[in-house]
Design an enzyme around this catalytic site. Structure first.
Site, PDB file in Angstrom:
ATOM      1  N   GLY A   1     -19.356   0.008  19.491  1.00  0.00           N
ATOM      2  CA  GLY A   1     -19.619   1.333  19.908  1.00  0.00           C
ATOM      3  C   GLY A   1     -18.982   2.118  20.791  1.00  0.00           C
TER       4      GLY A   1
ATOM      5  CB  THR B   1     -15.645   5.891  18.570  1.00  0.00           C
ATOM      6  OG1 THR B   1     -14.491   5.331  18.407  1.00  0.00           O
ATOM      7  CG2 THR B   1     -15.564   7.374  17.938  1.00  0.00           C
ATOM      8  CB  SER B   2     -21.074   6.013  18.285  1.00  0.00           C
ATOM      9  OG  SER B   2     -21.220   4.591  18.808  1.00  0.00           O
TER      10      SER B   2
ATOM     11  CG  ASP C   1      -9.405   2.588  18.068  1.00  0.00           C
ATOM     12  OD1 ASP C   1      -8.341   1.947  17.572  1.00  0.00           O
ATOM     13  OD2 ASP C   1     -10.476   2.127  18.106  1.00  0.00           O
TER      14      ASP C   1
ATOM     15  CB  THR D   1     -15.330  -0.605  14.399  1.00  0.00           C
ATOM     16  OG1 THR D   1     -15.581   0.762  14.880  1.00  0.00           O
ATOM     17  CG2 THR D   1     -14.126  -1.278  15.224  1.00  0.00           C
TER      18      THR D   1
END
Length: 590
Positions: free
Chosen positions: A25, A27-28, A50, A508
């Protein structure tokens, strides 16, 4: 258990770097942090480096490498740097001058040595270094957030003097992951200043993101230790996706909660010393600005009943038994996928299922021997099942000693220091472990060999090119054993070998598995089967939070089934781990 994470109360530095293993998590959490800070009036730049970035999906807008304002958030700007393109340019910058001057096989080896994940990371580091070094960019923003930070290995390599010379031109161990940095040599001082910024607690906060799972926590501990070793000490740990309560009459919910609590009660000692914060497990998908705003608000986003009322419908996907039937004609089976997706469990289930079909099976794994022994502890093994475990630490150390011993007569101290750090790259472990696997396969007769964790296509191509390189230049020290030479062609024979990709039904893990599949195809290996493991969508949970997540899985299940996999099977999230031969056999019936 921990203090709730809220960046508006915690952020004291102009730079934030988010790091952690795939699927935790990052990115979130980075996006939600950026939105929260921007809503507080800070001008924020959010940057993804990324290679499997889904930043554009989370923000629901198209992005380029030029910062642009995020809709609905006045003070937030975002850009999506493309490290793959940067790596392509970097590779050509290094290799280009040798085209036509060195044999084609040597040039091909150089290109492959610069095709790995570590090279992409170096190129990504170059991209965000350009941002940090741009004084006009820095002055424009109060906070710059980077989604994906460089590893300690990469940063250590950047600090070694020999990394900036034509090392590959002079010597190679035939399995290099990074190769030289000569293509970026003019930026040595700039890189040095950037590393100092990362190490300055007044300028940078490193946010380690983990999930409440033992493998994820151990990875966070490894990264923390590695980065502390090079002076990056201003770290915090964000425990993402902590289920706050459970439904007592729901076995899935209760077990989910208890597993998380067990993991949270077994923290490594050093990791406990960090400031630790938690982010709740939420029922909704973390995409879109409004959903991101809810994450740190301590409010619950109302469930939309119409969105989840279809999740208990029958899933038209194959079961694990269908996969086992198809594998009955194979001689070598690999399970592949990112850490934490359940490769060892799937490999064990496949091995047991094949034994039940009447086959002799040898199961080998890189997990510690105690884990495999624990999985089968309550039963004596079936006479047709044999098990071995390869200790990656031992085989890697043996491989490093072999390479360094052969290179010691050719390199000076600086060259040896560079080579030693290069041997700390991920490809080294893959190569060393694969050599050990090859020995197991070579000794196996009249049985199916199931191998838990296989090398990437990049590593397989390195092993191939090392042979060619050895023919062209006697200075190569990366000898490839006969067992490996014999196994490589067998892997490309689909009548004999099958690669099973294991994933979770999340963004992901699926995106990284897709990238892994493309990597294997470069090496002329075509994965046929995908297994979606631990699916909440495939359960009968009544927990509203888990139901929301189950609904979010559907898009990724459809993507695997309809776009990525030739054939696919699904395993539901189970209430407890299956231990012992008879219980593992139950996976076949799920």
């Amino acid at each position: 258990m921990f203090t709730s994470y809220n960046p508006t109360n915690l952020v004291k530095t102009p730079f934030l770097f988010f790091t952690g293993k795939g699927g935790v998590g990052k990115t979130s959490t980075a996006c939600a942090s950026a939105v929260a800070l921007a809503d507080e009036g800070k001008k924020v730049l959010l940057v993804s480096t990324d290679p499997a970035s889904n930043l554009q999906d989370v923000l629901e807008m198209s992005l380029t490498n030029t910062p642009q304002q995020v809709k609905s958030v006045e003070n937030l700007y975002a850009c999506n740097l493309d490290p793959k393109e940067a790596a392509r340019k970097y590779r050509e910058n290094v290799v280009g001058p040798y085209r036509g001057k060195l044999p084609d096989a040597v040039v091909a080896t150089m290109e492959e040595q610069l095709s790995g994940a570590c090279t992409v990371e170096i190129a990504a580091f170059d991209e965000f270094t350009n941002l940090i070094a741009d004084s006009s960019t820095i002055s424009d923003y109060d906070t710059i957030i980077f989604d994906t930070a460089p590893t300690g290995h990469t940063l250590r390599l950047l600090q070694l003097p020999t990394a900036w010379t034509g090392f590959l031109e002079e010597s190679t161990h035939g399995a290099s992951c990074l190769g030289p940095l000569s293509g970026l040599g003019e930026k040595k001082d700039l890189y040095s200043r950037t590393v100092k910024v990362l190490s300055d607690p007044k300028q940078t906060t490193l946010c380690l993101v983990s999930r409440p799972e033992i493998s994820s926590i151990n990875e966070a501990n490894r990264a923390s230790t590695e980065l502390r070793g090079i002076g990056i000490n201003n770290q915090i740990l964000i425990m993402n996706g902590v289920l706050q309560t459970s439904v007592s009459d729901d076995a899935v919910s209760s077990s989910f909660f208890q597993r998380q609590q067990l993991a949270l009660n077994h923290f490594p000692k050093k990791l406990k010393e960090l400031p630790i914060y938690e982010v709740p497990y939420v029922s909704y998908s973390l995409t879109g600005i409004e959903n991101l705003r809810y994450l740190f608000s301590n409010e619950f986003l109302p469930s939309v009943e119409d969105e989840v009322n279809d999740i208990h419908t029958e899933i038209s996907m194959q079961k694990l038994n269908d996969l086992i039937n198809d594998l009955s004609t194979k001689r070598i089976i690999f399970t592949m996928g990112k850490g934490g997706v359940g490769k060892t469990t799937v490999a064990s289930a496949l091995a047991v299922g094949l034994v039940e079909k009447g086959h002799k099976v040898h199961l080998t794994t890189t997990d510690p021997a105690s884990h495999i022994q624990n999985m089968f502890a309550e039963d004596s093994y079936n006479k047709n099942l044999t098990i071995s475990a390869i200790n990656p630490v031992e085989v890697v150390e043996q491989y490093k000693k072999e390479v360094l011993s052969k290179a010691s007569t050719e390199l000076d101290d600086e060259g040896l220091a560079y080579l030693q750090e290069d041997l700390n790259s991920p490809c080294t472990e893959e190569i060393a472990v694969f050599r050990a696997f090859a020995e197991v396969v070579a000794k196996s007769e009249d049985e199916i060999v199931v191998i838990d964790t296989a090398p990437t296509g990049h590593t397989l191509l390195l092993l191939d090119s090392a042979q060619n390189y050895h023919k062209e230049l006697a200075r190569s020290t990366g000898d490839v054993p006969n067992s490996v030479k014999a196994l490589l062609p067998r892997l490309r024979n689909q009548n004999e070998t099958s690669v099973v990709i294991v994933t979770l039904a999340e963004a992901t893990p699926v995106l990284e598995a897709a990238r892994l599949q493309e990597d294997l195809k470069r090496a002329n290996i075509e994965p046929k089967w995908w297994v979606i493991n631990q699916s909440l969508y495939a359960t009968k949970t009544k927990d509203q939070t888990l139901l929301g997540r189950a609904h979010a899985e559907k898009a990724w299940i459809d993507k695997v089934k309809n776009e990525l996999a030739a054939q696919s099977a699904i395993i539901p999230w189970i209430a407890e781990e299956k231990i012992g031969y008879e219980e593992i056999k139950e996976y076949v019936e799920l």
